[in-house]
Design a protein around this motif. Structure first.
Motif, short mmCIF file in Angstrom:
data_model
loop_
_atom_site.label_atom_id
_atom_site.label_comp_id
_atom_site.label_asym_id
_atom_site.label_seq_id
_atom_site.Cartn_x
_atom_site.Cartn_y
_atom_site.Cartn_z
N GLY A 28 -31.80 35.45 80.09
CA GLY A 28 -31.34 35.57 81.47
C GLY A 28 -31.59 36.94 82.05
O GLY A 28 -32.54 37.17 82.80
N LEU A 29 -30.75 37.89 81.67
CA LEU A 29 -30.74 39.20 82.32
C LEU A 29 -32.10 39.90 82.28
O LEU A 29 -32.65 40.29 83.32
CB LEU A 29 -29.67 40.07 81.66
CG LEU A 29 -29.33 41.38 82.36
CD1 LEU A 29 -28.86 41.12 83.77
CD2 LEU A 29 -28.27 42.13 81.57
N MET A 73 -28.10 34.98 76.62
CA MET A 73 -27.80 35.50 77.96
C MET A 73 -28.68 36.68 78.32
O MET A 73 -29.26 36.73 79.40
CB MET A 73 -26.33 35.97 78.02
CG MET A 73 -25.31 34.88 77.97
SD MET A 73 -23.66 35.40 78.55
CE MET A 73 -23.18 36.59 77.32
N GLY A 105 -29.75 32.38 81.58
CA GLY A 105 -29.90 32.44 80.13
C GLY A 105 -29.08 31.38 79.42
O GLY A 105 -29.59 30.33 79.03
N LYS A 163 -35.28 37.36 83.57
CA LYS A 163 -35.33 37.00 85.00
C LYS A 163 -35.54 38.21 85.89
O LYS A 163 -36.18 38.11 86.94
CB LYS A 163 -34.09 36.21 85.39
CG LYS A 163 -33.97 34.88 84.66
CD LYS A 163 -35.30 34.10 84.65
CE LYS A 163 -35.26 32.90 83.73
NZ LYS A 163 -36.62 32.32 83.56
N ASN A 164 -35.01 39.37 85.46
CA ASN A 164 -35.28 40.57 86.25
C ASN A 164 -36.75 40.99 86.14
O ASN A 164 -37.34 41.41 87.14
CB ASN A 164 -34.33 41.70 85.85
CG ASN A 164 -33.00 41.56 86.55
OD1 ASN A 164 -32.94 41.51 87.78
ND2 ASN A 164 -31.93 41.44 85.79
N THR A 183 -26.78 36.12 86.32
CA THR A 183 -28.17 36.09 85.84
C THR A 183 -28.19 35.76 84.34
O THR A 183 -29.01 34.95 83.89
CB THR A 183 -28.88 37.44 86.12
OG1 THR A 183 -28.78 37.72 87.52
CG2 THR A 183 -30.34 37.38 85.73
N MET A 184 -27.24 36.34 83.61
CA MET A 184 -27.13 36.06 82.18
C MET A 184 -26.70 34.62 81.93
O MET A 184 -27.29 33.91 81.11
CB MET A 184 -26.09 36.99 81.52
CG MET A 184 -26.48 38.43 81.46
SD MET A 184 -25.52 39.38 80.24
CE MET A 184 -23.91 39.42 81.02
#
Lengths: 256, 256
Positions: free
Chosen positions: A78-79, A74, B78, A82-83, B73-74
């Motif tokens: 992800g976090l 995650m 992710g 993607k940021n 987002t996570m």
């Protein structure tokens, strides 16, 4: 050969807004082709804690059980990833976030239990696919790589970001003149650990052996330099160890 | 024109191991070029709850405040996306996970406050980049798209997965003969809501208007069919609404 710069930046930088803003600006300013490799361990530790999952470390390395694997998937995939991608896009860099699983970029296998230590879902890299990265990069794309790989059997594995950077650099060496920059909390490798300005501008392998013997280089810097020399042996042109605020290739310690 | 199949699958399927295994097998078996678009809302709700973040919904749509944006987002970018990618790789599909931020695939803007409702960090799509997707797909890559977009100013935004699928289908229509498959919890659009086998095999726009008027089609199916007809109007060849276990193009309700 065309130049490429691979920058590896750790969690401490990507999780601090002021440092991150500066880093993204500096990274966007690097001319020519480039790759960003990021960590995110501190954020993973925080999210895990908020979820009631304990972070277990052995020798500074995270033990990745099933719950922790979900957290790092995650947070890293992800976090953080993607940021970074969204912010690089805003800075005019055509970023593409990748884990090792995406287009099979980095294949690994689960680390075997050794000396009684089971690191859990941690992947030791088998191979990075330089050819597909080369194709993407030549199309004007800037890979942004999370410290996650896959085993080809459907499982994500947690992999050290320094290793991702080193393997990526080696995989790109047949295609480019590669500079690999490891961002570090000091200005470079120091000849006097108590003097932040005692940066050794260049280290040869003989220097490294001598520094190891006399204790100048110790602790976490040893595997970092081992990785660096390994990259050089595999065709990477230069490895630089420097501050995250000094990634212009003109600062830090150079390994050739 | 070469055929392409875009499959949109919701959170309920990707979060159920048995259904997911079947879906991945069926998706891998689809011949020719393809794209997978996924949701993940239930998992996001669970992770948010575990983090002590309350999920707020208005008319079935999630309110995405800053904390919830981090969660989606996570979870979407992710956890869900990377596991799908790893498992598709294991099934022989050269998957590449994408949010809208990656290579600027889908640009959006933050939804304005309307009728007093502030959805927060939700993105209304401006454009999907069919050309870059076409380039990737033609190179043998299968995009796996998370329901996240970006505003070009450095911000990730939460975007409905049905919308991502529809916009992707429309963006690919100039390049391919596009079939867009929306997985649904029923076998298709039903002529009698109480009879799961009363699947309407094909719906024209006139049928749709009549069904809306007489109440055969109601609730969440209306925006789904609106999206479907919108896609058809923009060059998508056919839209199919079907069970996640029946994505072979031979089942469900067809909109042409």
């Amino acid at each position: 050969m065309e130049k490429i710069t691979i920058v590896k930046v750790g969690g401490a930088v990507v999780e601090d807004e002021a440092q991150l803003t500066q880093l993204l600006k500096d990274f966007a300013a690097i001319e020519g082709k480039k790759v960003l490799v990021h960590g995110g361990g501190r954020r993973a530790t925080k999210v895990a804690a908020a979820l009631g999952i304990e972070s277990k470390m052995v020798n500074g390395r995270r033990i990745t059980d099933a719950d922790m694997l979900e957290v790092v998937t995650m947070v890293y995939g992800g976090l953080v990833n993607k940021n970074l991608v969204a912010r690089l896009q805003a800075a005019g860099v055509n970023a593409l976030g990748l884990t090792g699983a995406d287009i099979d970029v980095i294949r690994s296998h689960k680390r075997p239990i050794k000396d009684g230590i089971d690191f859990g879902f941690v992947g030791d890299v088998e191979k990075a696919n330089g050819q597909i990265l080369h194709t993407l990069i030549n199309a004007g794309i800037t890979p942004v790589m999370a410290p996650l790989t896959h085993d080809g059997q459907g499982h994500i594995l947690n992999t050290n970001a320094d290793t991702i950077a080193g393997e990526t650099a080696k995989a790109l060496a047949p295609y480019y003149d590669v500079t690999l920059i490891y961002c570090f909390e000091k200005k470079g490798v120091l000849s006097n650990p108590d003097d932040d300005n005692s940066v050794i501008s260049e280290i040869t392998r003989e220097d490294f052996e001598r520094y190891k013997a006399d204790g100048t280089v110790a602790g976490g810097m040893i595997p970092k330099l081992d990785n660096a020399f390994d990259a050089i042996d595999t065709g990477v042109k230069r490895v630089i160890i420097t501050l995250a605020t000094a990634i212009d290739g003109q600062h830090g310690t150079v390994i050739r």
